[in-house]
Design a protein around this motif. Structure first.
Motif, PDB file in Angstrom:
ATOM      1  N   SER A 276       0.473  -1.593  -0.165  1.00 29.06           N
ATOM      2  CA  SER A 276      -0.291  -0.058   0.396  1.00 29.06           C
ATOM      3  C   SER A 276       0.749   0.986   0.220  1.00 29.06           C
ATOM      4  O   SER A 276       0.340   2.557  -0.645  1.00 29.06           O
ATOM      5  N   ASP A 277       2.247   1.387   0.400  1.00 26.88           N
ATOM      6  CA  ASP A 277       3.078   2.163   0.684  1.00 26.88           C
ATOM      7  C   ASP A 277       3.822   2.658  -0.515  1.00 26.88           C
ATOM      8  O   ASP A 277       4.450   4.038  -0.572  1.00 26.88           O
ATOM      9  N   LYS A 278       3.684   2.545  -1.487  1.00 25.84           N
ATOM     10  CA  LYS A 278       4.317   2.312  -2.166  1.00 25.84           C
ATOM     11  C   LYS A 278       4.633   2.587  -4.035  1.00 25.84           C
ATOM     12  O   LYS A 278       2.967   2.349  -4.311  1.00 25.84           O
ATOM     13  N   ALA A 279       4.273   4.014  -4.129  1.00 21.58           N
ATOM     14  CA  ALA A 279       4.926   4.280  -5.165  1.00 21.58           C
ATOM     15  C   ALA A 279       4.364   3.720  -6.669  1.00 21.58           C
ATOM     16  O   ALA A 279       5.289   2.282  -6.870  1.00 21.58           O
ATOM     17  N   VAL A 280       4.003   3.452  -7.979  1.00 15.41           N
ATOM     18  CA  VAL A 280       4.269   2.687  -9.056  1.00 15.41           C
ATOM     19  C   VAL A 280       5.865   2.675  -9.599  1.00 15.41           C
ATOM     20  O   VAL A 280       6.107   3.659  -9.799  1.00 15.41           O
ATOM     21  N   GLY A 281       6.420   1.794  -9.661  1.00 20.75           N
ATOM     22  CA  GLY A 281       7.913   2.504 -10.205  1.00 20.75           C
ATOM     23  C   GLY A 281       8.428   0.360  -9.321  1.00 20.75           C
ATOM     24  O   GLY A 281       7.657  -0.367  -8.935  1.00 20.75           O
TER      25      GLY A 281
ATOM     26  N   LEU B  30       9.151  -5.099  -7.062  1.00 23.35           N
ATOM     27  CA  LEU B  30       9.555  -6.611  -5.574  1.00 23.35           C
ATOM     28  C   LEU B  30       8.910  -6.059  -4.881  1.00 23.35           C
ATOM     29  O   LEU B  30       8.769  -7.828  -4.398  1.00 23.35           O
ATOM     30  N   ALA B  31       8.234  -5.571  -4.088  1.00 26.18           N
ATOM     31  CA  ALA B  31       6.948  -5.510  -3.439  1.00 26.18           C
ATOM     32  C   ALA B  31       6.400  -6.628  -4.148  1.00 26.18           C
ATOM     33  O   ALA B  31       5.509  -7.531  -2.414  1.00 26.18           O
TER      34      ALA B  31
ATOM     35  N   ALA C 282      -4.998   5.535  -7.487  1.00 25.80           N
ATOM     36  CA  ALA C 282      -5.777   4.639  -8.246  1.00 25.80           C
ATOM     37  C   ALA C 282      -4.612   3.909  -9.461  1.00 25.80           C
ATOM     38  O   ALA C 282      -4.611   3.401 -10.206  1.00 25.80           O
ATOM     39  N   GLY C 283      -3.339   5.023  -9.367  1.00 25.67           N
ATOM     40  CA  GLY C 283      -2.052   4.261 -10.329  1.00 25.67           C
ATOM     41  C   GLY C 283      -1.442   3.178  -9.945  1.00 25.67           C
ATOM     42  O   GLY C 283      -1.458   2.249 -10.631  1.00 25.67           O
ATOM     43  N   GLN C 284      -1.951   2.660  -8.659  1.00 23.39           N
ATOM     44  CA  GLN C 284      -1.780   1.439  -7.850  1.00 23.39           C
ATOM     45  C   GLN C 284      -2.394   0.494  -8.141  1.00 23.39           C
ATOM     46  O   GLN C 284      -2.029  -0.758  -8.951  1.00 23.39           O
ATOM     47  N   ARG C 285      -3.436   0.704  -9.025  1.00 22.67           N
ATOM     48  CA  ARG C 285      -4.886  -0.230  -9.277  1.00 22.67           C
ATOM     49  C   ARG C 285      -4.218  -0.079 -10.529  1.00 22.67           C
ATOM     50  O   ARG C 285      -3.710  -2.012 -11.106  1.00 22.67           O
ATOM     51  N   ALA C 286      -3.993   0.647 -11.743  1.00 20.60           N
ATOM     52  CA  ALA C 286      -3.269   0.810 -13.103  1.00 20.60           C
ATOM     53  C   ALA C 286      -2.429  -0.394 -12.960  1.00 20.60           C
ATOM     54  O   ALA C 286      -1.739  -1.069 -13.805  1.00 20.60           O
TER      55      ALA C 286
ATOM     56  N   ASP D  33      -0.437  10.602   5.236  1.00 19.57           N
ATOM     57  CA  ASP D  33       0.659  11.602   5.192  1.00 19.57           C
ATOM     58  C   ASP D  33       2.046  10.110   5.035  1.00 19.57           C
ATOM     59  O   ASP D  33       2.983  10.951   4.841  1.00 19.57           O
ATOM     60  N   TYR D  34       1.565   9.039   5.309  1.00 21.30           N
ATOM     61  CA  TYR D  34       2.999   8.247   5.649  1.00 21.30           C
ATOM     62  C   TYR D  34       3.149   8.188   4.487  1.00 21.30           C
ATOM     63  O   TYR D  34       4.801   8.126   4.203  1.00 21.30           O
ATOM     64  N   VAL D  35       2.990   7.714   3.016  1.00 19.68           N
ATOM     65  CA  VAL D  35       3.391   7.705   2.433  1.00 19.68           C
ATOM     66  C   VAL D  35       4.821   8.405   2.085  1.00 19.68           C
ATOM     67  O   VAL D  35       6.143   8.613   1.218  1.00 19.68           O
ATOM     68  N   GLY D  36       4.198  10.306   1.891  1.00 17.35           N
ATOM     69  CA  GLY D  36       5.258  11.087   1.819  1.00 17.35           C
ATOM     70  C   GLY D  36       5.860  11.121   2.767  1.00 17.35           C
ATOM     71  O   GLY D  36       7.400  11.151   2.448  1.00 17.35           O
TER      72      GLY D  36
END
Lengths: 98, 469, 399
Positions: free
Chosen positions: C57-62, C67-68, C118-122, C257-260
Motif C-alpha cells: 500500500s505504501d509504495k508508489a508505482v515503480g 519488488l514488493a 488509482a495509479g496503484q490499481r493500474a 501522509d505516511y507515503v510522503g
C-alpha cells in the motif's frame, strides 16, 4: 512492590491500575481486572489530579456519582474472565507480542 | 540550577538534606505518598520513631518534596542538564499533573526490589515477595495470611518475619536457603565481619530472641521448592538444599500454609541509571568514592550501587548530596562529608560480606518444572524458553524476548529478566554455546513507567515555570 | 565455533538480519554452501525493531512496488515450504493477512490518496476506495473525521525475528553455518581484485563471494571492503501499548501522509501515524523518521508527536497505557531504492541492503533475486534499478 503488574484493577472505569500502588479515595469504584480491557470512553469520576487539573470539570470537591458501565463501550471488546486467569495471576492475552 | 534527587528512601532523603545543607536548591521526587521508602514504610501520617532526617527534610526551606511523582523518562539536554519527565498524582491514573524538571545535578536513589526465582506454583495467589508482605504489614497493618512461611536468603527475611508477627500472623518458619558454612565463610572473608558491627550483631540477637519467643523455627539450607493449591496457596513443599541449592533427594516435606513470602535477594531499580547513560558493573551502578557515576553531574546512592541496607544507603546519600552540591559550585561542610565517607567505607565491607554470605546459587534452576512459568505477564514456560534457545537458536537477550515473548508484558521483564537470562545461559552452556551476547538488553527500558497515550500526547509544563524560578 | 580456514564456503553472508537470512536461504536452496556471520546475535538489529510490515500500500508505482508485489507473493510460499521442511513450530512466523487501511483526514489528503491508489490499481494492486462509513465498518474505533479511505487487502504482517530464525534454521539444515558474535572486518582479494575471503576478528573465512547484508551498517562494511556506498541510518521510534482486547485495532491503519514521509528526504524529524495490533494484543504505534546518524538516546518529543497523532486517529486509545518505546535504524539510500547485486568495483562483493523500512516485506524477493543473479538464472524482477553502481549510491564516494 509496584514492579510486577500482577495486581491490576479497574478504578472508576480505568483499567491497568496497580492495586499495590494506588491509594483508595472515597467514592472510587474498584473492581478486579480480568485480562485486557479498554478504558471507558469518559472518566466515570473526577479523575486523578486535583482541582487545578485542566481537565477537571467538577470544581470544589463535588464528585459526580460513579457511572455504570459506559454504554459507549463497543460490545466486541467485552470478554468474559478466562477460567485459567487467577486473581493476582497473569493477565496476558493469548499469543505472542513484540 | 538545582539538584534533583530521585527516590526518597534513606539514600534519597539523606542526599536531599546534605545537598540543601550545602547550599543547593533541591527537588526530591518520589513515587510514594510519603517519604521514607520501603525501610521507613508506615501507616499514612505515621510519625512514630522516625529518625531526625525526616524532621530536617520537612524543615529545610531549600528542599521541595514532590510525593506521588513518577519519573517515566529522562533525557540529556544541551548545557549538561538532565530533563526528567514526571507525572504527579494518584498511581497509574490518567490526567495526572505532567511536568518536566531540569536538573543541573542529579542524585539517583531509586533503591531495589525483591528478586524471586521461579518454582512450581510461584504464580499462585498467596505467594508474595517478602518486601510486599512487609509493606502490607507496615503500612496497612494487613497480614498476608494466617499461617505464613518466610523463605529465601539473607538477613532481610528476619524483619519480614517480625513484621508478620506484629500484625498477628503465625509464622510457620523462616527458611534460609544457604548453608551456615556459606554464610559464615561470607562473613569471615572480610576483616570487618559483623561481630565488628555491634549494632548489627545486637539486631540479629534481637531477631533470634523474637523467633524463639514465638517458637518460629529457623531452618538453614532449606527452601520452598513448590507451592500447591487450586486458586490459592494451600500447602508448600520444602526441601533441604546442597550448597548449590540443589534439593537433597528424599528431604521433601509438605506443610499446610495459606501464604508464602519469598525473597532471593534484590534487583536494583536501574531504569534511571541506564536512561542517564551511566555505566553499570555486575548489575549495579558504577560509582567512585564521591558516588559519582560515569556521567558528569549524575550521582547514585543506596541499593542502586550494591545491596547494603539502610545505614550504607544513608551514608552514601549524604556523600552523594554533598558531591551534587559541590558540582553546582556550593561548598558543603567537609567534616560532615568526610565522616559520611568513612561510614560508607565501613558499611561497604558489611555489604560485601552480605553478598558473599547470601548468594543465589544456580541449583534453583532445578526447582522449576517444564511447565513452570518464567514470565508471568506473557505466560512463558521454562519449556518455551528452552525451545527458543535450542530450536530457534536465540543467541541474544533481545532476540530471546522476541522469539518466546519472555519479558514483553506489562512488567517489562522486571520480575523475570534475570531469571530468564540465567536459564537461557544455562541452556546455552549445555549446548556448548557462549552466554547471551547482549545480556544488558533485558534491563533496557526507556520508559521507566507506563504513561497513558493521551498524557504522552499532552505537552507538559516546565516545573521551573510553575514554581516561578 | 569459528575455525578459520577449515571450511570453504561458496558464499559468506555478512549480517544475520532478515535480509541476510533471506539471501542465505535462497542461496542454500540453490545448492550453494553458505556461512552467515553476524557481530551480534541473529535478528538483533534492525530486524528486531520493526513492526513486521509486508506492504504494497505504501509504495508508489515503480521498481520498488514491483519488488514488493513479487515479495508479497513469495512470503506465504516461503513460509509454507519452511513449515513443510521443519515442522509447524519452527516455522510459525505469525503470518497475518490483516490488510491495510489508509485514511485521509483532510480534503487535500483525500484527493492525494485517491489519486495515488488509482495509479496503484493500474499497476495491479488491489486498492479499494471505501464509501463513506466504510472505514468505520472496518475499524470501529477510528476517528469519524476520515475524509477518504482505501483498503489494501494484500497488506500483511509477520513477526520478523521468528521469520528470520526460521530462514536461518533452513540454512543450517542444508549444511550451512550461522556464526554469531563475530564481527566481519573486510574482505581479502586475489587476482583481478576478486574477493577470496571475509576477514573477521577471529580469522579469515575463505569464500567465492560475500554478501553485504549489514542493513544500516552496510555503508561501513562496503567502505571496509574498498567499495564505498551511500547507505545511511534513518532512525525510527515505536510505542507499544499494554495488551488490549482482541480486535481493538484490526488492520494496519495509517495516515495517508505516511507515503510522503517514507519518500521524503528530510534529515529532520518526520512523523506519520501508523497503528496496528499484534497477536498478543499490544498495539504498535509508529512511525518516525530522522537522519541523526547512529544517535540512539531517547527523544521524548518524538514519542509525544507519535502519541498525539495516534490519539487523533484513534481517540478511544487515549487512556490506554504505553508500556514500552523502542527505536531502531533503517538502512536509507538517497533514491529510496534497495541495493541488490554485485559491485562491479569489487568482483565477488554483492550487496543486499538499503530497504529502509521495507526490509521485512522485501526480503524474500531480494534473496531470490540475488541468488538468481549469482547463479546465472533469469531474474524474476528487473534488477536494473537496484544495481550497486547507480550514481545515487556512488556519487561523491571515493573509489
Amino acid at each position: 512492590m509496584g514492579v510486577c503488574f500482577d495486581c491490576l484493577v479497574v478504578v472508576n472505569g480505568v483499567p491497568d491500575i496497580r492495586a499495590c500502588q494506588r491509594v483508595v479515595e472515597p467514592g472510587d469504584t474498584i473492581r478486579f481486572q480480568w485480562g485486557a480491557e479498554l478504558p471507558a470512553a469518559q472518566p466515570q469520576k473526577r479523575e486523578a489530579a486535583g482541582a487545578d487539573h485542566p481537565g477537571a470539570d467538577h470544581p470544589g470537591g463535588e464528585r459526580p456519582d460513579p457511572a455504570g458501565p459506559d454504554p459507549a463501550r463497543p460490545e466486541p471488546h467485552a470478554r468474559p474472565p478466562r477460567s485459567d486467569e487467577q486473581s493476582g495471576g497473569s493477565r496476558s492475552a493469548e499469543g505472542e507480542a513484540w | 540550577m538545582k539538584v534533583v534527587v530521585v527516590g526518597a528512601g534513606p539514600a534519597g532523603m539523606h542526599a536531599a538534606v546534605a545537598a540543601a545543607r550545602g547550599g543547593a536548591r533541591v527537588v526530591l521526587v518520589d513515587s510514594a505518598p510519603q517519604a521514607g521508602g520501603q525501610y521507613y514504610r508506615r501507616p499514612p501520617g505515621g510519625t512514630a520513631a522516625l529518625p531526625h532526617v525526616f524532621e530536617e527534610l520537612r524543615r529545610q526551606p531549600r528542599i521541595e518534596h514532590l510525593p506521588d511523582a513518577t519519573v517515566w523518562a529522562m533525557e540529556a539536554v544541551p548545557g549538561g542538564l538532565h530533563r526528567l519527565h514526571v507525572q504527579q498524582g494518584p498511581a497509574d491514573a490518567p490526567g495526572r499533573r505532567s511536568m518536566t524538571i531540569e536538573a543541573a545535578a542529579l542524585v539517583l536513589a531509586t533503591g531495589a526490589y525483591d528478586r524471586v526465582v521461579p518454582f512450581p506454583g510461584w504464580d499462585l495467589p498467596g505467594v508474595y515477595t517478602a518486601g510486599a508482605a512487609q509493606a502490607l504489614a507496615k503500612s496497612q497493618r494487613v497480614a498476608v495470611g494466617r499461617r505464613v512461611l518466610v523463605c529465601g536468603t539473607g538477613p532481610f527475611l528476619l524483619p519480614v518475619a517480625r513484621s508478620l508477627l506484629a500484625v498477628g500472623a503465625e509464622v510457620a518458619g523462616v527458611l534460609e536457603a544457604n548453608a551456615p558454612a556459606t554464610c559464615l565463610r561470607g562473613w569471615l572473608r572480610r576483616p570487618a565481619h559483623p561481630w565488628h558491627h555491634r549494632a548489627k550483631a545486637a539486631e540479629l540477637a534481637g531477631y533470634a530472641a523474637l523467633l524463639a519467643r514465638h517458637r518460629v523455627p529457623y531452618r538453614p539450607r532449606t527452601a520452598v521448592i513448590a507451592a500447591h493449591g487450586t486458586d490459592h496457596v494451600e500447602a508448600v513443599t520444602t526441601a533441604r538444599l546442597d550448597p548449590d541449592w540443589n534439593p537433597v533427594p528424599g528431604s521433601e516435606r509438605r506443610f499446610a500454609v495459606d501464604a508464602v513470602c519469598v525473597g532471593h535477594g534484590f534487583t536494583p531499580q536501574l531504569e534511571p541509571v541506564i536512561a542517564a547513560g551511566c555505566r553499570t558493573r555486575g548489575g549495579f551502578a558504577e560509582v567512585d568514592d564521591r558516588q559519582a557515576t560515569s556521567v558528569p553531574g549524575v550521582f547514585a546512592a543506596g541499593e542502586l550501587t550494591g545491596i547494603g541496607g539502610a545505614d550504607l544507603s544513608a551514608a552514601e546519600g549524604t556523600v552523594a548530596g554533598c558531591a551534587a552540591a559541590r558540582h553546582l559550585g556550593h561548598a558543603p561542610d567537609p567534616a560532615r562529608e568526610a565522616a559520611a565517607r568513612r561510614r560508607v567505607r565501613h558499611w561497604r565491607d558489611f555489604a560485601a560480606a552480605l553478598a558473599a554470605a547470601h548468594p543465589v546459587r544456580p541449583g534453583w534452576q532445578t526447582w522449576a518444572a517444564d511447565d513452570t512459568l518464567v514470565c508471568r505477564c506473557e505466560e512463558v514456560t521454562v519449556r518455551e524458553l528452552r525451545d527458543a534457545v535450542e530450536h530457534h537458536r536465540a543467541r541474544g537477550a533481545r532476540s530471546l524476548k522476541l522469539l518466546c515473548r519472555v519479558g514483553l508484558g506489562p512488567c517489562q521483564g522486571r520480575i523475570c529478566g534475570r531469571n530468564a537470562t540465567e536459564l537461557a545461559d544455562a541452556f546455552l552452556r549445555e549446548r556448548g554455546a557462549p552466554p547471551l551476547l547482549d545480556p544488558d538488553a533485558a534491563a533496557k527500558r526507556p520508559l521507566a513507567a507506563p504513561v497513558r497515550l493521551a498524557d504522552l500526547a499532552t505537552p507538559p509544563t516546565a516545573y521551573e515555570a510553575q514554581e516561578g524560578t | 565455533m569459528l575455525s578459520p580456514g577449515s571450511t570453504h564456503a561458496d558464499v559468506v553472508v555478512v549480517g544475520a538480519g532478515v535480509i541476510g537470512a533471506a539471501c542465505a536461504e535462497a542461496l542454500s536452496g540453490r545448492g550453494l554452501r553458505v556461512t552467515v556471520v553476524d557481530r551480534g546475535a541473529p535478528a538483533s538489529g534492525t530486524t528486531a525493531c520493526g513492526e513486521g510490515n509486508v506492504l504494497v500500500s505504501d509504495k508508489a508505482v515503480g521498481p520498488e512496488l514491483t519488488l514488493a508485489q513479487a515479495s508479497r507473493r513469495l512470503w506465504p510460499e516461503l513460509l509454507d515450504r519452511l513449515r513443510e521442511e521443519a515442522g509447524p513450530s519452527l516455522a510459525d512466523a505469525e503470518w497475518d493477512e490483516k490488510g491495510g487501511l489508509v485514511v485521509a483526514t483532510s480534503g487535500a489528503a483525500a484527493r492525494a490518496l485517491t489519486g495515488f491508489a488509482a495509479g496503484q490499481r493500474a499497476a495491479g494492486i488491489d486498492a479499494r476506495e471505501l464509501p463513506e462509513g466504510g472505514a468505520a465498518e472496518l475499524e470501529p474505533l477510528l476517528t469519524p473525521k476520515v475524509t477518504a479511505a482505501v483498503h489494501y487487502p494484500e497488506d500483511a504482517q509477520l513477526q520478523p525475528v521468528l521469520a528470520t530464525a526460521a530462514l536461518l534454521a533452513a540454512v543450517t539444515r542444508r549444511g550451512g553455518c550461522v556464526v554469531s558474535g563475530t564481527p566481519a572486518l573486510g574482505v581479502e582479494s586475489g587476482r583481478g581484485g576478486r574477493v577470496t575471503a571475509v576477514t573477521t576478528r577471529d580469522g579469515a573465512l575463505p569464500c567465492g563471494a560475500v554478501v553485504n547484508a549489514c542493513g544500516p551498517w552496510a555503508g561501513h562494511f562496503a567502505a571496509a571492503a574498498g567499495a564505498p556506498l551511500t547507505v545511511l541510518p534513518r532512525r525510527g521510534m515505536v510505542l507499544v501499548t499494554g495488551p488490549l482486547p482482541e480486535a481493538t485495532v484490526r488492520h494496519k491503519v495509517y495516515d495517508a501522509d505516511y507515503v510522503g514521509a517514507v519518500a521524503g528526504d528530510d534529515a529532520d524529524l518526520m512523523t506519520s501515524t501508523v497503528v496496528e495490533s499484534t497477536r498478543s494484543g499490544t498495539v504498535l504505534i509508529g512511525s518516525s523518521r530522522q537522519r541523526i546518524g547512529f544517535e540512539d538516546s531517547l527523544q521524548v518529543h518524538v514519542l509525544r508527536t507519535l502519541a498525539a497523532k495516534a490519539v487523533a486517529l484513534f481517540p478511544a486509545l487515549g487512556r490506554v497505557p504505553v508500556m514500552r518505546a523502542y527505536g531502531g535504524f533503517r538502512p536509507y539510500t538517497p533514491d529510496h531504492l534497495p541495493v541488490i547485486g554485485e559491485d562491479p568495483r569489487c568482483p565477488g562483493l554483492w550487496h543486499a541492503t538499503g530497504h529502509e523500512g521495507a526490509g521485512i516485506g522485501l526480503a524474500p524477493a531480494t534473496g531470490r533475486l540475488l541468488a538468481e543473479l549469482m547463479v546465472g538464472l533469469p531474474p524474476h524482477v528487473d534488477p536494473w534499478s537496484f544495481r550497486a553502481d547507480r550514481p545515487a549510491l556512488t556519487k561523491g564516494q571515493a573509489q
